[in-house]
Write an enzyme that holds these catalytic residues in place. Structure first.
Site, PDB file in Angstrom:
ATOM      1  CG  HIS A  37      -1.887  -1.086   1.319  1.00 55.87           C
ATOM      2  ND1 HIS A  37      -1.833  -2.073   2.272  1.00 55.87           N
ATOM      3  CD2 HIS A  37      -2.960  -1.368   0.538  1.00 55.87           C
ATOM      4  CE1 HIS A  37      -2.854  -2.904   2.102  1.00 55.87           C
ATOM      5  NE2 HIS A  37      -3.539  -2.507   1.050  1.00 55.87           N
ATOM      6  N   GLY A 148      -2.422  -2.374  -7.040  1.00 61.49           N
ATOM      7  CA  GLY A 148      -1.281  -3.282  -7.141  1.00 61.49           C
ATOM      8  C   GLY A 148      -1.519  -4.378  -8.169  1.00 61.49           C
ATOM      9  CE  LYS A 150      -1.227 -10.605  -2.685  1.00 66.17           C
ATOM     10  NZ  LYS A 150      -2.570 -10.136  -2.413  1.00 66.17           N
ATOM     11  NE  ARG A 188      -8.450 -12.272   2.834  1.00 59.35           N
ATOM     12  CZ  ARG A 188      -9.043 -11.516   1.907  1.00 59.35           C
ATOM     13  NH1 ARG A 188      -8.351 -11.065   0.884  1.00 59.35           N
ATOM     14  NH2 ARG A 188     -10.324 -11.220   2.008  1.00 59.35           N
TER      15      ARG A 188
END
Ligand code: PAF
Length: 282
Positions: A37, A148, A150, A188
């Site tokens: 982030h 992102g 990801k 997570r």
């Protein structure tokens, strides 16, 4: 940095900023901020004059059996990280502010792309993501949104949504930030116990090994690449594969062989009850 919690105040603030002729950058997050982030906030800062980071654990993108209730939350820590990273505003609405109870009826869904990969195992997830992001884009009238890689599928779907619905925002993707041992940073990851955490490194090892194979032997069929990845991941006893796919990164359709610059290998794997995702662009 200012903290704003209501729609009335965020729209007022962003209108003022716009009136001054400034460019707004938005970084939507669900909080529990990490290095990934931070890289998004810094990019938004670089590309705009005023950065709005949003912190909202969005209930509509979680299925009833998922981790909405236990999703990690730490507003104090997030506020500090946001401020240190250069955000101008942290927008923290509550659920009733974004979805007035008993009244809320409207959802935005990007068809087809939302049903593939993660969408197969998480039906309705991307409909929640696109709905909340469109609301946040509308409230802030941001010029730039930073996300992102990801969550490659999320970014692709959001890009399709803004193009299809003519939303005047440019979406920018940033590379995945990784721990020293290769594990993609994720909020997570805190769910993992030590043993699961150790074994989680197999995800990136398997993706890297596939990328190396494709670099040496670009004609390798995707079935071989995928089964090689699966075999490596299955060597970690605590890992349970949700999916491993080699796809065209523009439409997420499976491909038989690598297409240079356009190949995405994406996977989702459970370690215990924690579902981790990762991907690599070839
Ligand atoms: O990637 C996330 O954290 C979420 O899906 C997002 C984009 C903040 C929407 O809730």
């Amino acid at each position: 940095m200012e903290i704003i919690r209501t729609i009335k105040e965020i729209t007022k603030k962003c209108s003022e900023v716009k009136r001054e002729g400034k460019k707004i950058g938005i970084v939507p997050t669900m909080g529990y901020l990490h290095q990934g982030h931070i890289s998004l906030i810094k990019k938004a800062k670089e590309m705009s004059d005023f950065v709005v980071t949003t912190l909202f654990v969005n209930p509509t993108q979680f299925a009833p059996n998922e981790d909405f209730e236990k999703y990690p939350r730490d507003e104090k820590r997030d506020t500090k990280i946001c401020e240190e990273s250069g955000s101008n505003v942290l927008f923290i609405p509550d659920v009733k502010e974004m979805y007035p109870s008993g009244k809320y009826k409207t959802f935005v869904a990007v068809e087809n792309l939302s049903e593939k990969l993660c969408g197969k195992s998480r039906p309705g997830h991307f409909r929640g993501v696109t709905t909340i992001c469109l609301k946040l884009f509308n409230l802030t009238r941001a010029d730039i949104g930073v996300f992102g890689w990801k969550d490659a599928q999320q970014l692709l779907i959001l890009k399709r949504m803004v193009e299809d619905l003519n939303v005047p925002i440019e979406l920018v993707g940033m590379p995945t930030v990784r721990e020293n041992d290769g594990l993609a940073v994720s909020s997570r990851n805190v769910y993992l116990n030590q043993e699961q955490r150790n074994q989680a490194t197999i995800l990136f090892k398997a993706l890297t090994s596939a990328a190396e194979t494709l670099e040496k032997f670009p004609q390798t069929p995707s079935s071989e690449i995928v089964s090689g990845i699966k075999k490596m991941i299955e060597s970690a006893p605590l890992a349970r594969i949700d999916y491993v796919k080699m796809v065209d990164q523009e439409n997420l359709e499976p491909i038989q062989k690598m297409i240079p610059q356009k190949t995405l290998i994406a996977l989702a794997v459970f370690l215990g009850s924690t579902r981790l995702i990762d991907n690599i662009h070839i």
